[in-house]
Write an enzyme that holds these catalytic residues in place. Structure first.
Site, short mmCIF file in Angstrom:
data_model
loop_
_atom_site.label_atom_id
_atom_site.label_comp_id
_atom_site.label_asym_id
_atom_site.label_seq_id
_atom_site.Cartn_x
_atom_site.Cartn_y
_atom_site.Cartn_z
N ASN A 145 51.31 1.71 -11.52
CA ASN A 145 52.14 0.80 -10.71
C ASN A 145 51.79 1.06 -9.25
O ASN A 145 52.18 2.07 -8.69
CB ASN A 145 53.61 1.11 -11.01
CG ASN A 145 54.56 0.34 -10.11
OD1 ASN A 145 54.14 -0.58 -9.39
ND2 ASN A 145 55.83 0.71 -10.14
N LYS A 198 52.79 -0.49 -6.69
CA LYS A 198 53.92 -0.80 -5.79
C LYS A 198 53.44 -1.59 -4.57
O LYS A 198 52.49 -2.37 -4.68
CB LYS A 198 54.64 0.49 -5.39
CG LYS A 198 55.06 1.32 -6.59
CD LYS A 198 56.05 2.39 -6.25
CE LYS A 198 56.30 3.25 -7.46
NZ LYS A 198 57.32 4.27 -7.28
N HIS A 252 62.26 -1.96 -13.39
CA HIS A 252 61.93 -0.74 -12.65
C HIS A 252 63.14 -0.31 -11.82
O HIS A 252 63.86 -1.15 -11.28
CB HIS A 252 60.72 -1.00 -11.74
CG HIS A 252 60.14 0.27 -11.19
ND1 HIS A 252 60.70 0.92 -10.13
CD2 HIS A 252 59.08 1.02 -11.59
CE1 HIS A 252 60.00 2.03 -9.89
NE2 HIS A 252 59.01 2.10 -10.76
N GLU A 260 63.42 0.83 -8.95
CA GLU A 260 63.44 0.34 -7.57
C GLU A 260 64.01 -1.08 -7.50
O GLU A 260 64.70 -1.44 -6.56
CB GLU A 260 62.02 0.42 -6.96
CG GLU A 260 61.68 1.87 -6.62
CD GLU A 260 60.19 2.19 -6.66
OE1 GLU A 260 59.36 1.27 -6.62
OE2 GLU A 260 59.87 3.39 -6.75
N GLU A 306 61.90 6.24 -17.41
CA GLU A 306 61.61 6.77 -16.08
C GLU A 306 62.90 7.32 -15.47
O GLU A 306 63.68 6.56 -14.88
CB GLU A 306 61.08 5.66 -15.18
CG GLU A 306 59.80 5.04 -15.68
CD GLU A 306 59.02 4.46 -14.52
OE1 GLU A 306 57.90 4.94 -14.28
OE2 GLU A 306 59.52 3.55 -13.84
N GLY A 360 58.73 9.44 -7.76
CA GLY A 360 58.29 9.64 -6.38
C GLY A 360 58.84 10.90 -5.74
O GLY A 360 58.74 11.08 -4.53
N SER A 411 56.61 11.00 -11.46
CA SER A 411 55.74 12.04 -10.92
C SER A 411 54.71 12.56 -11.92
O SER A 411 54.45 13.76 -11.99
CB SER A 411 56.59 13.19 -10.36
OG SER A 411 57.42 12.72 -9.31
C1 PEP Z 1 56.97 4.60 -10.92
O1 PEP Z 1 57.15 4.03 -9.87
O2 PEP Z 1 57.06 3.96 -11.97
C2 PEP Z 1 56.68 6.03 -10.89
C3 PEP Z 1 56.77 6.69 -12.00
O3 PEP Z 1 56.32 6.57 -9.67
P1 PEP Z 1 55.74 8.07 -9.42
O4 PEP Z 1 54.68 8.31 -10.45
O5 PEP Z 1 55.23 8.04 -8.02
O6 PEP Z 1 56.91 9.01 -9.60
#
Ligand code: PEP
Length: 253
Positions: free
Chosen positions: A9, A11, A95, A97, A167, A173, A213
């Site tokens: 992703n 973003k 997601h 976010e 997630e 992040g 992460s």
């Molecule tokens: C994500 O945005 O789906 C995500 C898992 O981000 P990150 O790997 O940066 O934690």
């Protein structure tokens, strides 16, 4: 039985030039990997160029979002059919976010899931609890609500195109990954939920990705867990070498 999926992703990152160059570096770095379904999700404006850059390769294209209506007076929105038209095979929905920053509800996410199912597009359906929900023992209730509402009226047949991404919000992040055991516990719970909502066959065939992460240093451990079928990767997917190492995780094949 479940083909692993590693999805990146991107973003809100990468200009057209940066996106195409990342896609072509990645293309060479994962060229020999036929055991894993590899997916990248650039910003809308780069979809068409990235589609060209990965054409004929083992990398598939995803969008980061969609709007559930097919067409009409919806300024600024993009429909599943248009995403299919530009070459997307998957769309990410739910997601955290979007849930947090854009106040997307379970019902709205479900309308996207239904629109994607009708359009015959693959769906990467994200769910996950916040730290507060985990610490106050509400994690399983939250996951149950997100799955039940998000997949409402999605048929067993349509589930063939749905990939669930667990997630935990506290791991996105932040550099804090769920331990292999924490990921497995949540994934096993989600699979049991799918058995309840559908049946063992659907639950057994549905891929459940871990996201939060994921890095070259922790993917191998996560992939040893029986219910972890891959990863949705944010930050580390912006670097071709790191993302390729994640896609080429050690027990591949
Ligand atoms: C994500 O945005 O789906 C995500 C898992 O981000 P990150 O790997 O940066 O934690």
């Amino acid at each position: 039985m479940r083909t692993p999926m590693i999805a990146g992703n991107w973003k809100l990152h990468k200009t057209l030039q940066e996106a195409t160059s990342l896609a072509s570096d990645l293309r060479s770095a994962v060229a020999d990997n036929r055991a894993v379904e590899i997916v990248v999700a650039p910003v809308y404006t780069a979809l068409s160029k990235v589609a060209e850059a990965v054409a004929g390769s083992n990398i598939k294209l995803a969008a980061q979002n969609c709007y559930p209506e097919a067409q009409g007076a919806f300024t600024g929105e993009v429909s599943p059919a248009l995403l299919k038209d530009v070459g997307c095979q998957y769309v990410i929905i739910g997601h955290s976010e979007r849930r947090q920053l854009f106040s997307e509800t379970d019902e709205f996410i479900n309308s996207k899931a239904r629109a994607l199912a009708e359009a015959g597009l693959g769906t990467i359906f994200c769910i996950g609890e916040t730290l507060e929900e985990r610490e106050t023992d509400r994690m399983f209730d939250v996951l149950r609500r997100q799955v039940r509402c998000g997949l409402k009226n999605i048929t067993a047949g349509q589930m063939g195109r749905v990939v669930v991404a667990y997630e935990p919000v506290w791991a996105i992040g932040t550099g804090k990954t769920a331990s292999d055991e924490q990921a497995q516990e949540a994934h096993a719970f989600i699979r049991a939920l799918l058995t309840e909502l559908y049946d063992e066959q659907v639950a057994g065939a549905t891929r459940i990705l871990y996201g939060g992460s994921v890095k070259p240093g922790n993917i191998d451990g996560l992939m040893t867990q029986p219910d972890v079928d891959g990863a949705l990767v944010g930050g580390a997917s912006l670097n071709a070498e790191d993302f390729a190492r994640i896609a080429n995780f050690q027990n591949v094949g």
